[in-house]
Design a protein around this motif. Structure first.
Motif, PDB file in Angstrom:
ATOM      1  N   ILE A 428      12.014  19.667 -40.113  1.00 28.95           N
ATOM      2  CA  ILE A 428      11.895  21.050 -39.654  1.00 28.95           C
ATOM      3  C   ILE A 428      12.720  21.253 -38.388  1.00 28.95           C
ATOM      4  O   ILE A 428      13.505  22.197 -38.271  1.00 28.95           O
ATOM      5  CB  ILE A 428      10.413  21.407 -39.409  1.00 28.95           C
ATOM      6  N   TRP A 429      12.552  20.342 -37.439  1.00 29.65           N
ATOM      7  CA  TRP A 429      13.296  20.433 -36.178  1.00 29.65           C
ATOM      8  C   TRP A 429      14.803  20.359 -36.413  1.00 29.65           C
ATOM      9  O   TRP A 429      15.580  21.139 -35.861  1.00 29.65           O
ATOM     10  CB  TRP A 429      12.850  19.311 -35.225  1.00 29.65           C
ATOM     11  N   SER A 430      15.228  19.417 -37.248  1.00 31.17           N
ATOM     12  CA  SER A 430      16.654  19.198 -37.453  1.00 31.17           C
ATOM     13  C   SER A 430      17.317  20.377 -38.147  1.00 31.17           C
ATOM     14  O   SER A 430      18.484  20.689 -37.875  1.00 31.17           O
ATOM     15  CB  SER A 430      16.888  17.918 -38.252  1.00 31.17           C
ATOM     16  N   ALA A 431      16.601  21.058 -39.037  1.00 30.17           N
ATOM     17  CA  ALA A 431      17.163  22.232 -39.701  1.00 30.17           C
ATOM     18  C   ALA A 431      17.450  23.349 -38.711  1.00 30.17           C
ATOM     19  O   ALA A 431      18.332  24.180 -38.931  1.00 30.17           O
ATOM     20  CB  ALA A 431      16.210  22.722 -40.784  1.00 30.17           C
ATOM     21  N   VAL A 432      16.714  23.371 -37.620  1.00 31.51           N
ATOM     22  CA  VAL A 432      16.908  24.371 -36.578  1.00 31.51           C
ATOM     23  C   VAL A 432      17.938  23.894 -35.550  1.00 31.51           C
ATOM     24  O   VAL A 432      18.870  24.605 -35.188  1.00 31.51           O
ATOM     25  CB  VAL A 432      15.575  24.687 -35.870  1.00 31.51           C
ATOM     26  N   ALA A 433      17.786  22.633 -35.076  1.00 29.13           N
ATOM     27  CA  ALA A 433      18.551  22.146 -33.925  1.00 29.13           C
ATOM     28  C   ALA A 433      19.935  21.622 -34.277  1.00 29.13           C
ATOM     29  O   ALA A 433      20.881  21.781 -33.504  1.00 29.13           O
ATOM     30  CB  ALA A 433      17.769  21.054 -33.204  1.00 29.13           C
ATOM     31  N   ARG A 434      20.076  20.923 -35.434  1.00 28.17           N
ATOM     32  CA  ARG A 434      21.364  20.355 -35.861  1.00 28.17           C
ATOM     33  C   ARG A 434      21.997  19.499 -34.764  1.00 28.17           C
ATOM     34  O   ARG A 434      23.201  19.579 -34.495  1.00 28.17           O
ATOM     35  CB  ARG A 434      22.322  21.464 -36.318  1.00 28.17           C
ATOM     36  N   GLN A 435      21.202  18.654 -34.129  1.00 26.30           N
ATOM     37  CA  GLN A 435      21.678  17.766 -33.077  1.00 26.30           C
ATOM     38  C   GLN A 435      21.574  16.322 -33.530  1.00 26.30           C
ATOM     39  O   GLN A 435      20.652  15.945 -34.246  1.00 26.30           O
ATOM     40  CB  GLN A 435      20.857  17.954 -31.793  1.00 26.30           C
ATOM     41  N   THR A 436      22.512  15.482 -33.068  1.00 29.69           N
ATOM     42  CA  THR A 436      22.469  14.067 -33.398  1.00 29.69           C
ATOM     43  C   THR A 436      21.435  13.348 -32.534  1.00 29.69           C
ATOM     44  O   THR A 436      21.068  13.824 -31.460  1.00 29.69           O
ATOM     45  CB  THR A 436      23.837  13.406 -33.211  1.00 29.69           C
ATOM     46  N   LEU A 437      20.987  12.202 -33.004  1.00 31.54           N
ATOM     47  CA  LEU A 437      19.950  11.442 -32.304  1.00 31.54           C
ATOM     48  C   LEU A 437      20.348  11.106 -30.875  1.00 31.54           C
ATOM     49  O   LEU A 437      19.553  11.245 -29.941  1.00 31.54           O
ATOM     50  CB  LEU A 437      19.653  10.155 -33.071  1.00 31.54           C
TER      51      LEU A 437
END
Length: 491
Positions: A428-437
């Motif tokens: 859910i977070w990644s779909a919004v943020a699109r940031q690498t680890l």
């Protein structure tokens, strides 16, 4: 669901009331792509050499040495989870990196994607891999400038070593299922789609469920193989009982469909592209466009066979050329035999072309098929490696969720565990943020143009994922939970 007054009228003397103090209620979270049956055992029986357990190749070698001492000379040391994009050294490990740590034990360490790994010199010798060993079909043996193997084996070449490693027992597999099911429940997760199943693993699920130790729903995809003969054999064995659009059985362990492979990995640079892969961000991996996982015309014929047999199919397709080939195969199958409602999927669908997006929108509208089953966490957990391999232009196309919304395309998100962590909150977070680890803010390879809001991201792990499990009338929404409660079922 209604006003407070309407809901409170449903309460009886035995109703339990919980004050959430303003917190949200969500349906049980679902995972549309999770290697649960094998991944549970990996958690228990394989050395963790992934981040943050191993932040460097040196850390990985230390973990190998510790395990080798524990097991004794000669025993196989297995590990999983490393990613060169997270290592301090920012390079692939080699056999030499592991030889000092384990001079007397064969070692195989799987990269987190599962599409490549590294062997030490003992393992390479056991497998008979030398500078004279040819690459197997649909696989790659990485080599030093003098032709000697580095230890990195990709795609089918992994089998040269992996076939020598003793298999896991069914007792170990079932122990892994029990353990992972509890971890799933702790994350509020209630169902998953497990791809690449065989009969033994399916029966193991049934036994664990009968014990009352499987508090999750499992929608299984059978392993489809790579030949027309394997497709016909699977159809003869399983097609009659793999029809989720007619029945999902006990709604707990479900024979759901078939998984096939069209190509390889974005991490290994083996996925099938139109243009050469990048490496190290802006360099070109000249001459490497990846390759199909097997003969693509054979896979197309297999899709048609399974489609005609009335079986739901999902095809692993990462590169743009692979994705095009998959959606075109679905379109051809529909033109010849327009069966609606099989909900054929495209697994991962990393960088779809405009043509593929058009095809998916058309397939969904006309045939209830062509559904993306991506992994939002790839941009996060694999993001540093992915950005280096896809390069600047293609990285902006990764997981084009905002475009899907604009085109009315539904998708079901999956973690691809053990490739990335399974907790749906990360997706859910990644779909919004699109940031690498490991992002420090200085780079932004994926941008925000294809971001979606948290409400859309939540649908992809609830009601839209439930659709790809053919259970959207039973799970995936609070409305369904209310209906099931009135019917006397647990949601």
């Amino acid at each position: 669901m209604g006003t407070d007054a309407q809901i409170l009228r449903l309460a009886g003397p035995a109703t339990q009331r919980i004050d959430l103090r303003g917190r949200s209620v969500t349906p049980g979270l679902l995972d549309a792509h999770n290697h649960f049956s094998g991944g549970g055992g990996d958690r228990l029986f394989v050395v963790d050499v992934g981040y943050p357990a191993a932040k460097s190749i040196a850390d990985m070698a230390t973990a190998v040495a510790t395990q080798a001492r524990k097991l004794g000379a000669g025993a196989w040391v297995e590990g999983r989870g490393w990613d060169e994009g997270k290592f301090a050294e920012r390079r692939l490990p080699t056999a030499k990196d592991l030889d000092t740590a384990s001079p007397d034990n064969p070692v195989w360490l799987q990269q987190t994607t599962g599409h490549y790994g590294v062997a030490n010199s003992v393992a390479l010798a056991k497998a008979g891999i030398t500078k004279d060993t040819r690459d197997p079909p649909n696989g790659t043996i990485d080599r030093n400038p003098d032709g000697t193997p580095t230890g990195i084996l990709k795609e089918s070449a992994q089998g040269l070593v992996r076939r020598l490693i003793p298999g896991r027992s069914m007792q170990q597999t079932e122990a892994g299922m029990r353990d992972l099911a509890q971890a799933f429940a702790a994350e509020g997760m209630t169902g998953l789609k497990d791809p690449g199943m065989n009969g033994a693993a399916f029966d193991a699920y049934k036994r664990v469920a009968a014990e009352g130790k499987l508090p999750v729903r499992v929608f299984a995809l059978w392993r489809g193989g790579s030949t027309a003969a394997s497709a016909r054999a699977l159809i003869a064995e399983r097609a009659a009982t793999t029809r989720p659009y007619e029945s999902t059985g006990d709604d707990h362990v479900i024979a759901g469909g078939v998984k096939l492979y069209m190509d390889g990995s974005g991490g290994a640079r083996t996925a099938w592209l139109y243009d050469d892969w990048n490496k190290n961000g802006t360099e070109i991996d000249v001459g490497n466009k990846g390759y199909p996982a097997s003969n693509p015309d054979t896979i197309r014929a297999m899709i048609r066979l399974f489609h005609d047999a009335g079986m739901h199919v999902s095809v692993h397709s990462i590169g743009d050329q692979a994705i095009d080939y998959t959606v075109d195969s679905y379109a051809q199958a529909m033109a010849a035999n327009p069966k609606k409602g099989l909900r054929h999927g495209i697994i991962h669908v990393n960088i779809p072309s405009d043509h593929a997006i058009d095809a998916m929108a058309r397939l969904q509208h006309d045939f209830d098929a062509g559904y993306p089953e991506p992994s939002a966490t790839f941009a996060w957990w694999l993001g540093d490696t992915y950005a280096a391999n896809f390069g600047p232009a293609r990285s902006l196309r990764l997981n084009p969720f905002a475009t899907f919304v604009k085109r009315g395309i539904l998708w079901a998100n999956g973690s691809d565990f053990g490739v990335t962590p399974f907790a749906a909150r990360y997706g859910i977070w990644s779909a919004v943020a699109r940031q690498t680890l490991l992002s420090d803010g200085s780079t932004d390879p994926f941008g925000r143009k294809e971001s979606v809001d948290v409400h859309v991201a939540l649908r992809a792990v609830t009601i839209w994922a439930a659709r790809q499990m053919f259970m959207e009338q039973k799970i995936g929404s609070i409305d369904n939970i209310e209906k099931l409660a009135h019917a006397g079922y647990a949601a």
